[in-house]
Scaffold this motif. Structure first.
Motif, PDB file in Angstrom:
ATOM      1  N   THR A 180      70.655  22.992  23.992  1.00  0.00           N
ATOM      2  CA  THR A 180      69.627  22.237  24.705  1.00  0.00           C
ATOM      3  C   THR A 180      70.214  20.862  25.021  1.00  0.00           C
ATOM      4  O   THR A 180      70.876  20.251  24.188  1.00  0.00           O
ATOM      5  CB  THR A 180      68.339  22.070  23.889  1.00  0.00           C
ATOM      6  N   ILE A 181      69.964  20.390  26.232  1.00  0.00           N
ATOM      7  CA  ILE A 181      70.483  19.108  26.684  1.00  0.00           C
ATOM      8  C   ILE A 181      69.299  18.239  27.085  1.00  0.00           C
ATOM      9  O   ILE A 181      68.447  18.677  27.861  1.00  0.00           O
ATOM     10  CB  ILE A 181      71.433  19.291  27.886  1.00  0.00           C
ATOM     11  N   THR A 182      69.257  17.019  26.552  1.00  0.00           N
ATOM     12  CA  THR A 182      68.173  16.105  26.903  1.00  0.00           C
ATOM     13  C   THR A 182      68.743  14.773  27.359  1.00  0.00           C
ATOM     14  O   THR A 182      69.765  14.307  26.870  1.00  0.00           O
ATOM     15  CB  THR A 182      67.221  15.857  25.713  1.00  0.00           C
TER      16      THR A 182
ATOM     17  N   LEU B  40      75.189  18.215  16.791  1.00  0.00           N
ATOM     18  CA  LEU B  40      74.579  17.232  17.672  1.00  0.00           C
ATOM     19  C   LEU B  40      75.693  16.470  18.379  1.00  0.00           C
ATOM     20  O   LEU B  40      76.594  15.935  17.727  1.00  0.00           O
ATOM     21  CB  LEU B  40      73.712  16.261  16.864  1.00  0.00           C
ATOM     22  N   LEU B  41      75.645  16.424  19.710  1.00  0.00           N
ATOM     23  CA  LEU B  41      76.634  15.703  20.505  1.00  0.00           C
ATOM     24  C   LEU B  41      75.926  14.626  21.308  1.00  0.00           C
ATOM     25  O   LEU B  41      74.933  14.902  21.984  1.00  0.00           O
ATOM     26  CB  LEU B  41      77.348  16.648  21.476  1.00  0.00           C
ATOM     27  N   ASP B  42      76.413  13.412  21.237  1.00  0.00           N
ATOM     28  CA  ASP B  42      75.966  12.333  22.114  1.00  0.00           C
ATOM     29  C   ASP B  42      77.078  12.135  23.131  1.00  0.00           C
ATOM     30  O   ASP B  42      78.214  11.841  22.762  1.00  0.00           O
ATOM     31  CB  ASP B  42      75.735  11.034  21.342  1.00  0.00           C
TER      32      ASP B  42
ATOM     33  N   VAL C 287      72.004  13.927  25.096  1.00  0.00           N
ATOM     34  CA  VAL C 287      71.963  14.448  23.739  1.00  0.00           C
ATOM     35  C   VAL C 287      72.012  15.967  23.818  1.00  0.00           C
ATOM     36  O   VAL C 287      71.154  16.586  24.455  1.00  0.00           O
ATOM     37  CB  VAL C 287      70.699  13.973  22.990  1.00  0.00           C
ATOM     38  N   ILE C 288      73.022  16.543  23.193  1.00  0.00           N
ATOM     39  CA  ILE C 288      73.214  17.994  23.231  1.00  0.00           C
ATOM     40  C   ILE C 288      73.037  18.542  21.820  1.00  0.00           C
ATOM     41  O   ILE C 288      73.734  18.117  20.899  1.00  0.00           O
ATOM     42  CB  ILE C 288      74.618  18.354  23.765  1.00  0.00           C
ATOM     43  N   ASN C 289      72.108  19.467  21.662  1.00  0.00           N
ATOM     44  CA  ASN C 289      71.926  20.192  20.405  1.00  0.00           C
ATOM     45  C   ASN C 289      72.432  21.604  20.627  1.00  0.00           C
ATOM     46  O   ASN C 289      71.989  22.292  21.545  1.00  0.00           O
ATOM     47  CB  ASN C 289      70.453  20.244  19.993  1.00  0.00           C
TER      48      ASN C 289
ATOM     49  N   ASP D  53      77.923  17.126  12.786  1.00  0.00           N
ATOM     50  CA  ASP D  53      77.394  18.369  12.238  1.00  0.00           C
ATOM     51  C   ASP D  53      77.009  18.123  10.786  1.00  0.00           C
ATOM     52  O   ASP D  53      76.974  16.979  10.337  1.00  0.00           O
ATOM     53  CB  ASP D  53      78.376  19.540  12.402  1.00  0.00           C
ATOM     54  N   ASN D  54      76.712  19.178  10.054  1.00  0.00           N
ATOM     55  CA  ASN D  54      76.224  19.027   8.684  1.00  0.00           C
ATOM     56  C   ASN D  54      77.205  18.306   7.774  1.00  0.00           C
ATOM     57  O   ASN D  54      76.802  17.595   6.869  1.00  0.00           O
ATOM     58  CB  ASN D  54      75.913  20.398   8.094  1.00  0.00           C
ATOM     59  N   LYS D  55      78.495  18.471   8.005  1.00  0.00           N
ATOM     60  CA  LYS D  55      79.484  17.972   7.064  1.00  0.00           C
ATOM     61  C   LYS D  55      80.208  16.709   7.515  1.00  0.00           C
ATOM     62  O   LYS D  55      80.638  15.918   6.690  1.00  0.00           O
ATOM     63  CB  LYS D  55      80.538  19.058   6.808  1.00  0.00           C
TER      64      LYS D  55
END
Length: 145
Positions: free
Chosen positions: A46-48, A101-103, A90-92, A117-119
């Motif tokens: 998803t891209i916002t 999550l990418l900005d 913002v890309i999920n 990411d989580n880590k």
């Protein structure tokens, strides 16, 4: 005795060839597993932009351009540019079972990506003429987005 020796020699030789030059699908899997700039898929992404989702052709085109972008440089944690003042895309997405999550900040000469990411978190730069010229409702400071 000779038969077992020949069979063992064939098995060892085959194993050596497979380990020295693995099949293409094995190499692609290994490279994708450890790639910093991973490919996005439309189904899991998803891209916002400013809280509004990109849909349809706009989303498809952006994902295609993002996947085709060339990895340029990885930023060290002390080397991250301070110019990211525009509004990011913002890309999920998912990478395996992990949420990523990418900005994405798009400029006229490069694209900055901040991946979380989580880590861990990472920052890197991309080059893509098509991505840098994406027409969207744009704002601020000479940035496209």
């Amino acid at each position: 005795m000779t038969t077992w020796f020949i069979i063992l020699l064939i098995v060892i030789s085959t194993l050596k060839v497979v380990l020295a030059s693995p099949p293409t699908f094995v190499m692609e899997w290994l490279l994708n597993k450890f790639a910093l700039h991973a490919r996005l898929s439309e189904e899991t992404t998803t891209i916002t932009l400013r809280g509004k989702r990109l849909e349809g052709e706009e989303k498809t085109q952006f994902i295609h351009h993002f996947n085709e972008a060339t990895f340029f440089d990885r930023y060290d944690e002390y080397d991250v540019p301070a110019e990211n003042t525009g509004t990011p895309l913002v890309i999920n997405t998912k990478k395996g079972k992990m949420d990523v999550l990418l900005d994405v900040y798009i400029y006229s000469d490069h694209v900055d990506v901040f991946k979380q990411d989580n880590k861990k978190a990472a920052a890197y730069s991309l080059r893509s003429d098509k991505l840098q010229d994406v027409p969207m409702p744009l704002a601020g400071n000479g940035n496209f987005i």
